[in-house]
Design a protein around this motif. Sequence first.
Motif, PDB file in Angstrom:
ATOM      1  N   UNK A  37      27.487  55.077  19.145  1.00  0.00           N
ATOM      2  CA  UNK A  37      27.763  54.304  20.359  1.00  0.00           C
ATOM      3  C   UNK A  37      29.071  53.535  20.230  1.00  0.00           C
ATOM      4  N   UNK A  38      29.346  52.996  19.039  1.00  0.00           N
ATOM      5  CA  UNK A  38      30.605  52.277  18.826  1.00  0.00           C
ATOM      6  C   UNK A  38      31.805  53.217  18.970  1.00  0.00           C
ATOM      7  N   UNK A  39      31.719  54.407  18.415  1.00  0.00           N
ATOM      8  CA  UNK A  39      32.823  55.361  18.525  1.00  0.00           C
ATOM      9  C   UNK A  39      33.015  55.784  19.980  1.00  0.00           C
ATOM     10  N   UNK A  40      31.934  56.040  20.691  1.00  0.00           N
ATOM     11  CA  UNK A  40      32.050  56.417  22.110  1.00  0.00           C
ATOM     12  C   UNK A  40      32.677  55.284  22.919  1.00  0.00           C
ATOM     13  N   UNK A  41      32.311  54.033  22.653  1.00  0.00           N
ATOM     14  CA  UNK A  41      32.878  52.881  23.358  1.00  0.00           C
ATOM     15  C   UNK A  41      34.379  52.770  23.078  1.00  0.00           C
ATOM     16  N   UNK A  42      34.770  52.968  21.811  1.00  0.00           N
ATOM     17  CA  UNK A  42      36.194  52.921  21.457  1.00  0.00           C
ATOM     18  C   UNK A  42      36.982  54.024  22.159  1.00  0.00           C
ATOM     19  N   UNK A  43      36.432  55.210  22.202  1.00  0.00           N
ATOM     20  CA  UNK A  43      37.132  56.313  22.854  1.00  0.00           C
ATOM     21  C   UNK A  43      37.301  56.076  24.346  1.00  0.00           C
ATOM     22  N   UNK A  44      36.260  55.574  24.979  1.00  0.00           N
ATOM     23  CA  UNK A  44      36.318  55.406  26.439  1.00  0.00           C
ATOM     24  C   UNK A  44      37.068  54.149  26.865  1.00  0.00           C
TER      25      UNK A  44
END
Length: 181
Positions: A37-44
């Motif tokens: 979830x942290x990686x997805x938040x950073x990407x978006x």
Amino acid sequence: MDTYNSKDWIRPIIYFHKSDTFRKLLWFLVCIGIFTAMIAYLELSYLKLGEKSYVRNIPIMHNLLGFAISMLLVFRTNTAYDRWWEGRKLWGTLVNISRNFAIKVNNYLPTTDVNNRQFFKQLIVTFPESLHKHLQLEKQGSNLTKMRTQRFQISTIHIMHPCRLWTRCKRKSSNYIIRKL
């Protein structure tokens, strides 16, 4: 041990949270979920990756790699099971041949010849273990190959050809050579 009943398929789904595997892996799954979830938040949010970015095809690559790895695991599992089953069949054949050889020796030798009966009894018992050691390429210096009893000694078991077992046995004054078991 719990047995699986194909007619009662709802129970494993309802009691999934009580399984040992799930309880052991729960915290790992939660940690990986938070990390993802942290990686997805950073990407978006910060990297602003959109439809035109080359990074958007990464999930397709992960799917293909996952499929390839799962196929490799399936083939490896099937190969291991085939090898285990082949070994089990060969062990059964070895047991049957040893049993038949013991029956033939029992019928061939007179009942008064106790020494030879004892000799062949111990030879038949030691053959599978010495074959195991030969196939594992271990040295021939174990207790099996230098077995001593009251009246005879099996000095060494040499396998010169895969189909023939040559055994030299010394008994007080005579030598026996057993060619093929």
